[in-house]
Design a protein around this motif. Structure first.
Motif, PDB file in Angstrom:
ATOM      1  N   TYR A 137      16.966  15.684 -66.712  1.00 56.92           N
ATOM      2  CA  TYR A 137      17.302  16.063 -65.340  1.00 56.92           C
ATOM      3  C   TYR A 137      18.526  16.972 -65.304  1.00 56.92           C
ATOM      4  CZ  TYR A 137      17.199  15.378 -60.270  1.00 56.92           C
ATOM      5  OH  TYR A 137      17.082  15.559 -58.910  1.00 56.92           O
ATOM      6  N   ALA A 138      19.524  16.665 -66.144  1.00 54.35           N
ATOM      7  CA  ALA A 138      20.726  17.497 -66.195  1.00 54.35           C
ATOM      8  C   ALA A 138      20.401  18.888 -66.718  1.00 54.35           C
ATOM      9  CB  ALA A 138      21.783  16.826 -67.073  1.00 54.35           C
ATOM     10  N   ILE A 139      19.634  18.960 -67.803  1.00 55.80           N
ATOM     11  CA  ILE A 139      19.273  20.262 -68.381  1.00 55.80           C
ATOM     12  C   ILE A 139      18.415  21.058 -67.398  1.00 55.80           C
ATOM     13  CG2 ILE A 139      17.997  21.403 -70.238  1.00 55.80           C
ATOM     14  CD1 ILE A 139      18.794  19.090 -72.060  1.00 55.80           C
ATOM     15  N   TYR A 140      17.458  20.393 -66.807  1.00 57.34           N
ATOM     16  CA  TYR A 140      16.505  21.018 -65.880  1.00 57.34           C
ATOM     17  C   TYR A 140      17.211  21.667 -64.694  1.00 57.34           C
ATOM     18  CZ  TYR A 140      12.866  20.701 -62.162  1.00 57.34           C
ATOM     19  OH  TYR A 140      12.010  20.921 -61.119  1.00 57.34           O
ATOM     20  N   ASN A 141      18.044  20.917 -64.004  1.00 56.41           N
ATOM     21  CA  ASN A 141      18.706  21.445 -62.817  1.00 56.41           C
ATOM     22  C   ASN A 141      19.779  22.468 -63.155  1.00 56.41           C
ATOM     23  OD1 ASN A 141      17.828  20.092 -60.145  1.00 56.41           O
ATOM     24  ND2 ASN A 141      17.916  18.381 -61.578  1.00 56.41           N
ATOM     25  N   THR A 142      20.519  22.225 -64.237  1.00 58.98           N
ATOM     26  CA  THR A 142      21.561  23.167 -64.625  1.00 58.98           C
ATOM     27  C   THR A 142      20.960  24.510 -65.021  1.00 58.98           C
ATOM     28  OG1 THR A 142      22.930  21.335 -65.417  1.00 58.98           O
ATOM     29  CG2 THR A 142      23.533  23.543 -66.144  1.00 58.98           C
ATOM     30  N   THR A 143      19.889  24.467 -65.792  1.00 58.82           N
ATOM     31  CA  THR A 143      19.227  25.708 -66.201  1.00 58.82           C
ATOM     32  C   THR A 143      18.692  26.462 -64.999  1.00 58.82           C
ATOM     33  OG1 THR A 143      18.559  24.691 -68.297  1.00 58.82           O
ATOM     34  CG2 THR A 143      17.392  26.683 -67.639  1.00 58.82           C
ATOM     35  N   SER A 144      18.141  25.744 -64.030  1.00 59.86           N
ATOM     36  CA  SER A 144      17.589  26.410 -62.840  1.00 59.86           C
ATOM     37  C   SER A 144      18.677  27.145 -62.074  1.00 59.86           C
ATOM     38  CB  SER A 144      16.890  25.390 -61.935  1.00 59.86           C
ATOM     39  OG  SER A 144      17.817  24.550 -61.275  1.00 59.86           O
ATOM     40  N   VAL A 145      19.858  26.523 -61.959  1.00 56.82           N
ATOM     41  CA  VAL A 145      20.970  27.166 -61.258  1.00 56.82           C
ATOM     42  C   VAL A 145      21.414  28.413 -62.020  1.00 56.82           C
ATOM     43  CG1 VAL A 145      23.349  26.917 -60.478  1.00 56.82           C
ATOM     44  CG2 VAL A 145      21.757  25.021 -60.216  1.00 56.82           C
ATOM     45  N   ALA A 146      21.560  28.285 -63.341  1.00 57.03           N
ATOM     46  CA  ALA A 146      21.996  29.418 -64.157  1.00 57.03           C
ATOM     47  C   ALA A 146      21.006  30.579 -64.063  1.00 57.03           C
ATOM     48  CB  ALA A 146      22.164  28.982 -65.612  1.00 57.03           C
ATOM     49  N   VAL A 147      19.721  30.263 -64.127  1.00 59.63           N
ATOM     50  CA  VAL A 147      18.688  31.311 -64.044  1.00 59.63           C
ATOM     51  C   VAL A 147      18.695  31.974 -62.674  1.00 59.63           C
ATOM     52  CG1 VAL A 147      16.198  31.727 -64.035  1.00 59.63           C
ATOM     53  CG2 VAL A 147      17.211  30.304 -65.807  1.00 59.63           C
ATOM     54  N   ALA A 148      18.840  31.183 -61.621  1.00 55.09           N
ATOM     55  CA  ALA A 148      18.873  31.747 -60.267  1.00 55.09           C
ATOM     56  C   ALA A 148      20.055  32.700 -60.112  1.00 55.09           C
ATOM     57  CB  ALA A 148      18.957  30.618 -59.239  1.00 55.09           C
ATOM     58  N   ILE A 149      21.194  32.325 -60.677  1.00 54.97           N
ATOM     59  CA  ILE A 149      22.382  33.188 -60.591  1.00 54.97           C
ATOM     60  C   ILE A 149      22.183  34.464 -61.398  1.00 54.97           C
ATOM     61  CG2 ILE A 149      24.812  33.368 -61.236  1.00 54.97           C
ATOM     62  CD1 ILE A 149      25.039  30.362 -60.590  1.00 54.97           C
ATOM     63  N   LEU A 150      21.646  34.337 -62.603  1.00 57.97           N
ATOM     64  CA  LEU A 150      21.407  35.512 -63.434  1.00 57.97           C
ATOM     65  C   LEU A 150      20.397  36.464 -62.779  1.00 57.97           C
ATOM     66  CD1 LEU A 150      21.268  33.886 -66.989  1.00 57.97           C
ATOM     67  CD2 LEU A 150      23.021  35.447 -66.108  1.00 57.97           C
ATOM     68  N   SER A 151      19.364  35.893 -62.146  1.00 60.98           N
ATOM     69  CA  SER A 151      18.394  36.749 -61.460  1.00 60.98           C
ATOM     70  C   SER A 151      19.057  37.490 -60.312  1.00 60.98           C
ATOM     71  CB  SER A 151      17.212  35.911 -60.945  1.00 60.98           C
ATOM     72  OG  SER A 151      17.617  35.042 -59.902  1.00 60.98           O
ATOM     73  N   GLY A 152      20.033  36.842 -59.664  1.00 64.17           N
ATOM     74  CA  GLY A 152      20.788  37.511 -58.611  1.00 64.17           C
ATOM     75  C   GLY A 152      21.616  38.659 -59.159  1.00 64.17           C
ATOM     76  N   LEU A 153      22.180  38.472 -60.342  1.00 65.47           N
ATOM     77  CA  LEU A 153      22.939  39.545 -60.989  1.00 65.47           C
ATOM     78  C   LEU A 153      22.033  40.732 -61.311  1.00 65.47           C
ATOM     79  CD1 LEU A 153      25.222  37.552 -63.468  1.00 65.47           C
ATOM     80  CD2 LEU A 153      26.010  39.032 -61.613  1.00 65.47           C
ATOM     81  N   PHE A 154      20.861  40.445 -61.853  1.00 67.71           N
ATOM     82  CA  PHE A 154      19.941  41.506 -62.263  1.00 67.71           C
ATOM     83  C   PHE A 154      19.345  42.257 -61.069  1.00 67.71           C
ATOM     84  CE2 PHE A 154      19.199  38.798 -66.240  1.00 67.71           C
ATOM     85  CZ  PHE A 154      20.169  39.507 -66.950  1.00 67.71           C
TER      86      PHE A 154
END
Length: 334
Positions: free
Chosen positions: A282-299
């Protein structure tokens, strides 16, 4: 364990990207887009996946002990309410702060909640996992600060609606608490469902399909009630009729598939990660989703007008979240 981590990372990747197609819907208000998405994600896909992929699907559902089934239904219903409360929190305190508080609560409480079902691990494992979660939360706070700074740089007020800051914070945190029902439902229902599914001759991953069926269908009831109310209140039912309906259906359908597969992948990851799988996954899943969402915003250029101070806070947050996930994974390997 490695396979479980890969599945958790993949699940987080899909969850972080699932909302991207929303940018390409046309002539729809927020309520139209998300109502259509949730209708497909919580009612259509779970039924199609359950009856198409699971051998003895109905028999497996009937084999779930009453206590476990009701625990899943109630906690999943609360998850649905929590998701809706997050939207209300944004009206009070803005996207950045609301998102940080909501996701921070989910990661903290949702990662610890399975211990109520699975029991506490050895002290060294528990401490390492807790340290990792704290590092992740530091990253979430830094990202929330970055979002607030970015909005100031762009001349946008952080508070986008009516209501006090205290009310918004309460709604975000309480909504996050309710949303952790997703984690509890998986932890309490999976063992019995897995046993029944294997007895029917299904592969191990099929269990996740049945788990998500109960969670999504139960949570979908709360979500559907909310959107029916909103669409009626704002007179938006007629807006579904548009020449772009085919495109919008394709976009929201893609969102629904990514979201559902992400959740099912998380449930399988939790199984493959072993005794602490529900917490670690659960920790890996949610943390990764937040990181990916932020990176997609950067791109996609969302941060092009942000100051160096905002970007620095964002990068610190990303690094902290990645480091926290590594520590959590190490804790699971002890």
């Amino acid at each position: 364990m490695t396979v479980g981590i890969i599945w958790a990372l993949a699940a987080g990747l899909m969850l972080g990207l699932y909302a991207l197609p929303e940018k390409y819907t046309k002539d729809y208000a927020f309520e139209n887009t998300w109502a259509l998405f949730f209708a497909i994600a919580t009612f259509v896909i779970p039924n199609v996946a359950g009856f198409a992929l699971v051998e003895g699907f109905v028999a497996i559902l009937q084999a779930i002990p009453a206590g476990a089934l009701w625990g899943m239904i109630i906690s999943s219903f609360l998850w649905g309410i929590g998701v809706m409360m997050w939207g209300k929190a944004i009206n009070h305190i803005g996207l950045s702060l609301g998102f940080s508080l909501f996701i921070g609560t989910i990661i903290l409480v949702g990662s610890l909640l399975p211990f109520l079902v699975d029991g506490l691990p050895d002290t060294n494992v528990l401490i390492t996992i807790l340290v990792g979660i704290v590092i992740v939360l530091i990253g979430v706070v830094a990202n929330g600060r970055a979002g607030i700074l970015r909005q100031r740089d762009e001349g946008k007020a952080e508070v986008v609606g009516q209501g006090s800051m205290a009310s918004g914070i309460f709604i975000a945190v309480f909504g996050g608490l309710l949303a952790t029902g997703f984690s509890y439902a998986n932890a309490v229902g999976r063992p019995a469902i897995h046993e029944a599914s294997i007895a029917m001759g299904n592969a191990e991953w099929v269990t996740s399909v049945v788990v998500m069926y109960v969670i999504y269908m139960s949570g979908g009831v709360a979500i559907a009630a909310y959107f029916i109310w909103q669409l009626t209140k704002k007179g938006l039912w007629g807006q579904f009729k548009t020449p772009h309906f085919g495109n919008n259906l394709t976009m929201t359908g893609g969102m629904a598939i990514l979201n559902y597969v992400a959740s099912a992948a998380f449930a399988y990851a939790a199984f493959r990660l072993g005794e602490q799988g529900n917490t670690v996954g659960y920790a890996i899943y949610n943390t990764t989703s937040v990181a990916v969402a932020i990176l997609s915003g950067l791109f996609t250029g969302e941060w092009k007008n942000a100051s160096s101070r905002a970007k620095t806070s964002l990068y610190i947050g990303l690094i902290a979240m990645i480091a926290g996930v590594v520590v959590v994974a190490v804790g699971n390997s002890l």
